[in-house]
Write an enzyme that holds these catalytic residues in place. Structure first.
Site, PDB file in Angstrom:
ATOM      1  N   GLY A   1       0.867  -1.241  -0.070  1.00  0.00           N
ATOM      2  CA  GLY A   1       0.110  -0.173  -0.044  1.00  0.00           C
ATOM      3  C   GLY A   1       0.839   1.285   0.130  1.00  0.00           C
ATOM      4  O   GLY A   1       0.398   2.429  -0.307  1.00  0.00           O
ATOM      5  N   ARG A   2       2.196   1.125   0.546  1.00  0.00           N
ATOM      6  CA  ARG A   2       3.047   2.423   0.444  1.00  0.00           C
ATOM      7  C   ARG A   2       4.420   1.812   0.111  1.00  0.00           C
ATOM      8  O   ARG A   2       5.365   2.671   0.467  1.00  0.00           O
ATOM      9  CB  ARG A   2       2.811   3.318   1.663  1.00  0.00           C
ATOM     10  CG  ARG A   2       3.142   2.202   3.022  1.00  0.00           C
ATOM     11  CD  ARG A   2       3.189   3.401   4.103  1.00  0.00           C
ATOM     12  NE  ARG A   2       3.168   2.264   5.406  1.00  0.00           N
ATOM     13  CZ  ARG A   2       3.249   3.099   6.642  1.00  0.00           C
ATOM     14  NH1 ARG A   2       3.458   4.393   6.593  1.00  0.00           N
ATOM     15  NH2 ARG A   2       3.365   2.320   7.752  1.00  0.00           N
TER      16      ARG A   2
ATOM     17  N   ARG B   1      14.261   0.078   1.715  1.00  0.00           N
ATOM     18  CA  ARG B   1      14.365  -1.387   2.346  1.00  0.00           C
ATOM     19  C   ARG B   1      15.016  -2.373   1.364  1.00  0.00           C
ATOM     20  O   ARG B   1      14.811  -2.362   0.151  1.00  0.00           O
ATOM     21  CB  ARG B   1      13.196  -1.876   2.916  1.00  0.00           C
ATOM     22  CG  ARG B   1      12.283  -0.703   3.708  1.00  0.00           C
ATOM     23  CD  ARG B   1      11.286  -1.620   4.525  1.00  0.00           C
ATOM     24  NE  ARG B   1      10.201  -1.994   3.765  1.00  0.00           N
ATOM     25  CZ  ARG B   1       9.138  -2.480   4.147  1.00  0.00           C
ATOM     26  NH1 ARG B   1       8.931  -2.455   5.459  1.00  0.00           N
ATOM     27  NH2 ARG B   1       7.922  -3.047   3.342  1.00  0.00           N
TER      28      ARG B   1
ATOM     29  N   ASP C   1       0.344 -10.995   7.024  1.00  0.00           N
ATOM     30  CA  ASP C   1       0.968 -10.313   5.934  1.00  0.00           C
ATOM     31  C   ASP C   1       2.136  -9.402   6.521  1.00  0.00           C
ATOM     32  O   ASP C   1       3.121  -8.798   5.527  1.00  0.00           O
ATOM     33  CB  ASP C   1      -0.095  -9.150   5.302  1.00  0.00           C
ATOM     34  CG  ASP C   1      -0.466  -8.118   6.341  1.00  0.00           C
ATOM     35  OD1 ASP C   1      -1.355  -8.667   7.262  1.00  0.00           O
ATOM     36  OD2 ASP C   1      -0.248  -6.996   6.390  1.00  0.00           O
TER      37      ASP C   1
ATOM     38  N   GLY D   1      -0.361   6.165   1.068  1.00  0.00           N
ATOM     39  CA  GLY D   1       1.199   5.713   0.428  1.00  0.00           C
ATOM     40  C   GLY D   1       2.223   6.403   0.950  1.00  0.00           C
ATOM     41  O   GLY D   1       3.285   6.055   0.498  1.00  0.00           O
TER      42      GLY D   1
END
Length: 495
Positions: A102-103, A182, A262, A132
């Site tokens: 989502g972001r 990341r 998730d 986001g």
């Protein structure tokens, strides 16, 4: 006509020399191609040279404007094919249906086998009601904790850098935007498997499982224990990695805060740093997430929640595994594996090299003492390390109200030290019990300074946390008791 060369004409080494297909090779059912949304006036907040080297970035990349722009999402790195992946999952124990990045936007996989992902890079088709974006506060926390966990030897996603922007972002209050880059071998989650299983898309489910096995668990193809059932072998391997990860979390006193399916890595990595916390006072029932009103993800529940999440993964893989009993068998070793590895971790923290029959009772007795007096967890272990080195236990006794109970426990402990050797134990303990962990108040101090444009506290913390077992003379305050105001820090899912 020829022209003389100038410094501006000197070729600049590409930031990422080459990309490989990686996750994108799975096909369009797994993601949406999407470019990041730019941010105005980006600036560096923090960088990690070690992760840059892991990616094969050129030297001094931190001083290049093209790196700043690319890792903010303002420009696209040559050869990158950015995407947002789709997955589903259980959130707080309830099926949430389709979720997804989502972001976060995956830039791709480098030639060194590492995926690079921008978190906070704008809305995606999976943002639902979100914007986001990530804020400076949460991005600094993720950047510092990713690298702190790595230095502690705990499997984790890594963090290359954080960039900031004056662009406003609405959370509980208006904050400024940031992007954290990341890095991980893979960002595939339990929820990726749940997504395709829930939709009855067995071909896609099989393709995903085959990709994970062939890339990250090739031994599952050769496992004789599961009679050629590579998918059962995969479930078992993920279970073992998850048990090992949870043993490390519990031993170091790490609370994740949002262990939704998730947020669970198929590689057994710590991922998605939100309302995390390292324990101050030892409280087994501590809830670090203000949003977790029922305490589902309390510290002492983390191992059982991880097993519940593995059951969800087993359910998702069942069409490939075939038999329910086979799936159950693949998870059967989790509890024992976690227990053995947790006990081994605590034994090392105690400096004990030999496993003995009474170890579990010794550890249980100690944890009960720590909980009864709410003893500061990191300080206790570091003081105990010093006490074994000097044979002076008064600094340890000062941490407890019930000294008689502690003294009774210490008698048993000292007998074991005598068997294993005090000097050897002290050396092991100083390499096992960190002096510096990312306590909430330390992160908060760095965040407050960063909001004013001062990144010196962040840089100090980054250096201390990169070598958490060293003494770092002159920085004793960073290893001290938390201030009274630390207990008022509230961390929620929006963090």
């Amino acid at each position: 006509m020829t022209f003389a060369s100038t410094p501006d004409a000197t070729p600049v080494a590409p930031l990422v020399p080459a990309w490989q297909p990686g996750f994108a090779a799975l096909g369009s059912a797994f993601f949406t191609p999407l470019r990041p949304t730019p941010l105005p006036q980006p600036h560096w907040v923090g960088t990690c040279a070690e992760v840059g080297a892991l990616l094969g970035l050129p030297e001094a990349w931190q001083q290049r404007d093209d790196a700043l722009q690319a890792f903010t999402g303002n420009t696209l790195l040559p050869g990158s094919q950015p995407l947002a992946s789709v997955y589903s999952g259980h959130q707080f124990g309830v099926w949430a249906g389709q979720l997804g990045d989502g972001r976060a936007i995956l830039l791709g996989e480098t030639a060194t086998g590492q995926e690079v992902q921008l978190k906070g890079s704008g809305r995606t088709p999976y943002s639902r009601m979100g914007d986001g974006r990530a804020v400076l506060r949460s991005s600094i926390r993720e950047f510092l904790c990713s690298e702190a966990m790595h230095a502690l030897g705990i499997p984790t996603t890594r963090a290359l850098c954080v960039t900031g922007s004056p662009a406003p972002v609405q959370r509980e209050e208006v904050e400024t935007a940031a992007v954290v880059t990341r890095v991980a071998p893979s960002f595939i989650r339990f929820g990726h498997f749940e997504h395709f299983a829930a939709r009855g898309q067995e071909a896609e489910l099989r393709a995903l499982a085959d990709y994970v096995i062939d890339r990250y668990y090739p031994n599952c193809r050769r496992s004789q224990e599961w009679e050629g059932n590579a998918y059962a072998a995969l479930l078992h391997a993920v279970s073992e990695r998850t048990a090992a990860l949870l043993a490390q979390w519990q031993a170091v006193g790490f609370c994740h805060g949002v262990m939704n399916t998730d947020n669970m890595s198929i590689l057994g990595l710590t991922m998605d740093y939100g309302p995390f916390q390292f324990l101050d006072a030892f409280d087994p029932g501590h809830i670090c997430n203000h949003s977790d009103v029922r305490g589902r993800y309390a510290f002492d529940r983390q191992p059982s929640v991880a097993y519940w999440n593995l059951l969800c993964l087993a359910q998702a893989l069942l069409p490939l595994i075939g038999e329910v009993d086979t799936a159950r068998a693949a998870l059967q070793s989790y509890e024992g594996s976690f227990g053995r590895q947790f006990l081994a971790r605590i034994r090392a923290k105690l400096g004990l090299q030999q496993a003995r029959e009474g170890d579990a009772a010794l550890v249980d007795g100690l944890l009960r003492l720590l909980a009864a007096d709410r003893v500061d967890y990191p300080i206790f272990w570091r003081r105990l390390s010093g006490a074994v080195a000097t044979e002076d236990f008064e600094p340890v006794r000062d941490l407890f109200l019930d000294r008689a109970a502690l003294d009774a426990w210490l008698l048993q402990y000292k007998e074991l030290l005598a068997l294993d050797g005090w000097a050897i134990a002290a050396d092991l303990m100083h390499k096992t019990n960190p002096r510096f962990v990312l306590r909430n108040h330390l992160g908060e101090q760095a965040i407050r300074a960063a909001k004013l444009g001062d990144f010196s506290e962040l840089q100090i913390l980054q250096r201390l946390l990169a070598r958490p077992f060293d003494d770092h003379p002159g920085h004793e305050a960073y290893a001290g008791f938390p201030p009274d105001w630390a207990s008022s820090i509230s961390i929620s899912c929006s963090s």
